[in-house]
Design an enzyme around this catalytic site. Structure first.
Site, PDB file in Angstrom:
ATOM      1  N   ASP A  11      38.674  37.146  44.608  1.00  0.00           N
ATOM      2  CA  ASP A  11      37.748  37.807  44.435  1.00  0.00           C
ATOM      3  C   ASP A  11      37.249  38.487  43.089  1.00  0.00           C
ATOM      4  OD1 ASP A  11      38.602  39.082  47.285  1.00  0.00           O
ATOM      5  OD2 ASP A  11      40.873  39.170  46.615  1.00  0.00           O
ATOM      6  N   HIS A  15      40.037  33.646  53.457  1.00  0.00           N
ATOM      7  CA  HIS A  15      41.009  33.270  53.634  1.00  0.00           C
ATOM      8  C   HIS A  15      41.254  32.434  54.586  1.00  0.00           C
ATOM      9  CE1 HIS A  15      41.618  36.372  51.606  1.00  0.00           C
ATOM     10  NE2 HIS A  15      42.460  35.976  51.029  1.00  0.00           N
TER      11      HIS A  15
HETATM   12  C1  PEP Z   1      42.396  35.647  44.823  1.00  0.00           C
HETATM   13  O1  PEP Z   1      42.007  37.124  44.934  1.00  0.00           O
HETATM   14  O2  PEP Z   1      41.611  35.072  43.639  1.00  0.00           O
HETATM   15  C2  PEP Z   1      43.502  35.623  44.646  1.00  0.00           C
HETATM   16  C3  PEP Z   1      44.102  35.067  44.816  1.00  0.00           C
HETATM   17  O3  PEP Z   1      43.945  36.816  46.129  1.00  0.00           O
HETATM   18  P1  PEP Z   1      43.569  36.326  48.188  1.00  0.00           P
HETATM   19  O4  PEP Z   1      42.921  35.076  47.353  1.00  0.00           O
HETATM   20  O5  PEP Z   1      44.377  36.262  48.460  1.00  0.00           O
HETATM   21  O6  PEP Z   1      42.286  37.250  47.787  1.00  0.00           O
HETATM   22 MG    MG Z   2      42.292  38.596  46.088  1.00  0.00          MG
END
Ligand code: PEP
Ligand code: MG
Length: 599
Positions: free
Chosen positions: A490, A218
């Site tokens: 994810d 993140h």
């Molecule tokens: C993902 O997991 O692809 C997503 C868009 O959510 P985040 O990156 O905030 O976990």
């Molecule tokens: Mg995600």
């Protein structure tokens, strides 16, 4: 001496500037710029903390003096004496003042920066006794940081103006001739929490590098949203670079060059200008509708972290927000002396601002997704090494564990829906029980607003597909939800069992793995069969390497950082989906899809 450090490329482009080291300390400290008129207040905060710690140490010294040699060894008195000396040392206090006045760092940041400078001097000392004094210095600084807690100034809404790398005059081949204040700044840290990163988003760093992190961690995602060159997983970068070193960040190849020679500077200055030209060319596509050669309309949406990001989204030509990561409203609040969680009114105002910012275009708000590598308070989850937070109480699990908090958020979103089109998106669902619980809480929130007579609007409710279990039980998801959004970040992490934030396994984090592509393809196909909306909102959607493949698999809705929209649009404009369908099926069947993709 020029040397290069290799890491993982995160955000494209070249940055040339002076290094600003953000040092991790055992105490969680806020990093932010102050206004020039706040420098005296910050210096006073350090002075007051120093006086208080000096008094504390004096009291300790006095009580030690009263003890017998058996209770208080002679070393203890000597140690306290050393701490007093370090506390009053001009190198420490003068240095802190320098960072506050010259760089407009807040007091805590100035203190940890100067600690790092002095600690390195200790490290280089021949004398072992003196080398070991580094630990004492760290203890003294920690005492000061403790003392300063709760006295922080309010954040400067407008950080000091500095040039970003891209703003250097074209003809200025050697940016190192800028004076120290005007030079672009490049952020170097061992690790930064997403909350810290968000603070820096408001400032004007020209680039950033961290020792740890994966491409879809993140922290990297927020860096990408800042649209500045960034490299993560650069291992020992923060050890090897010193404050104020000149550095080049090559966000295309994931390299940082320290102390570049004039020839290297000229080469990268040229690359930087090429990049600017390319951006200029792409910007002409801003108002062009995203339609393929065979007439297929493609929806290019924006991922945002804060309501104000909607301005950039509109500018970049987004036709809506496909993912508002609402958890960023909940993070880093301690540093800003705000309540621990935003209340209903504060959230409502924030969602309303996002809706208004999008000028009538739809906004997809994802309910809070904290946990894993997004702790609320900015503290690293790496501290809990015995647990695996990515598999723990995260996202919807966290919300369902705290229904009062979740209902507050749901009410705020429903109220904001009275001002424009909002889609509600639920992260990380896997079980039908979670789905049912979530939907009944949405109904409950609606009923609460009805009972209170509060105006609210209708929302479409969607689920993120980011756990393989969800992708393998699509029928259940499609029975309950209006639309699906594939969170590939994810989905890759959980399908391949690779921590997305761990640079040591980053080489195995493979978006083109056949298992990942199969889950993505099946989700798109099933949604299309059932006439339900589907989009991809993970980083894959903004990576031009995958645009043609996703189009070939039938995807017509992509959500990404605003900075990626134009490059993806260019791919869309050049694509003919009638030719891509068979090719995409071939890529799916390939043993090594990554190789098939480039063919
Ligand atoms: C993902 O997991 O692809 C997503 C868009 O959510 P985040 O990156 O905030 O976990
Ligand atoms: Mg995600």
């Amino acid at each position: 001496m020029t040397f290069a450090i290799h890491g993982l490329p995160v955000a494209r482009g070249i940055a040339i500037g002076r290094a600003v080291l953000v040092v991790s300390s055992r105490i969680d400290v806020a990093h932010y710029f102050i206004k020039p008129e706040q420098t005296e207040t910050e210096i006073d905060r350090v002075r007051m903390a120093r006086d208080a710690v000096a008094e504390e140490l004096q009291k300790l010294q006095a009580s030690v003096a009263l003890m017998g040699p058996n209770d208080a060894p002679h070393e203890l008195a000597a140690l306290l004496e050393v701490h007093q000396m370090l506390l009053q040392d001009e190198v420490l206090t003068g240095g802190v003042k320098h960072w506050i006045v010259e760089r407009l760092y807040n007091a805590e940041w100035a203190l940890t920066t100067q600690l790092e400078v002095v600690a390195r001097q200790f490290d280089e000392m021949e004398d072992e006794y003196l080398r070991e004094r580094k630990a004492d210095l760290e203890q003294v600084v920690e005492r000061l940081l403790h003392r300063m807690k709760g006295t922080a100034a309010v954040l400067a809404p407008n950080p000091p103006r500095r040039k970003r790398a891209a703003e250097n005059d074209d003809e200025q081949a050697d940016p190192t001739t800028n004076d120290a204040f005007d030079a672009p700044l490049v952020l170097i840290a061992h690790d930064l929490s997403p909350a810290d990163m968000l603070q820096f988003k408001k400032s004007v760093f020209a680039g950033f590098v961290t020792d740890v992190g994966g491409r879809t961690s993140h922290t990297a995602i927020v860096a990408r949203s800042m649209d500045i060159p960034a490299v993560v997983g650069a291992r020992s970068a923060s050890q090897l670079v010193r404050q104020d070193d000149w550095v080049i960040i090559d966000g295309d190849s994931g390299v940082m060059i320290v102390d570049p020679s004039p020839i290297i500077l000229a080469e990268y200055g040229f690359k930087q200008r090429q990049g600017d030209l390319e951006r200029g060319r792409l910007s002409r596509l801003r108002h062009k509708p995203a339609v393929t050669l065979d007439g297929q309309r493609v929806e290019l949406l924006a991922n945002i972290e804060m309501p104000e990001d909607s301005i950039g989204a509109v500018k970049a030509g987004a036709v809506g927000v496909g993912l508002f990561r609402s958890e960023f409203l909940f993070m880093g609040r301690e540093a800003q002396r705000m309540t621990r969680l935003p209340d209903e009114e504060e959230q409502y105002q924030a969602y309303k601002r996002a809706v208004e910012g999008m000028q009538g275009m739809p906004v997809t708000i994802r309910t809070i997704d904290v946990g894993a590598d997004k702790p609320l308070d900015g503290k690293s989850v790496r501290d809990d090494a015995h647990l695996n937070p990515a598999l723990g109480l995260r996202a919807i699990r966290w919300s369902l564990a705290d229904p009062a908090m979740f209902l507050t958020q749901l009410r705020a979103i429903l109220r904001a829906a009275a001002h424009g089109e909002i889609h509600l998106l639920i992260p990380m669902l896997a079980h039908v029980s979670e789905i049912r619980q979530t939907l009944s809480l949405v109904d409950f929130a609606r009923a609460e607003l009805d009972n209170r007579g509060v105006v609210h609007g209708n929302v479409k409710v969607g689920a993120m597909i980011e756990i393989p279990a969800a992708a393998l039980t699509l029928k259940t998801f499609l029975k309950y939800f209006d639309f699906l959004s594939i969170g590939t970040n994810d989905l890759i992490q959980y399908t391949l069992a690779i921590d997305r934030a761990d640079e040591s396994v980053a080489h195995l984090y493979d978006p083109a793995h056949p298992a990942v592509l199969r889950l993505v393809a099946d989700t798109i196909a099933e949604c299309r069969r059932q006439g339900k909306g589907v989009s991809v909102c993970g980083e894959m959607a903004g990576d031009v390497v995958f645009t043609r493949l996703l189009l070939g698999l039938g995807l017509r809705s992509f959500s990404m950082h605003p900075s990626q929209i134009l490059a993806v649009k260019q791919e869309v404009l050049r694509a003919d989906t009638t030719k891509l369908e068979a090719w995409a099926q071939g890529v799916l069947e390939a043993e090594d899809p990554a190789a098939a993709l480039v063919r």
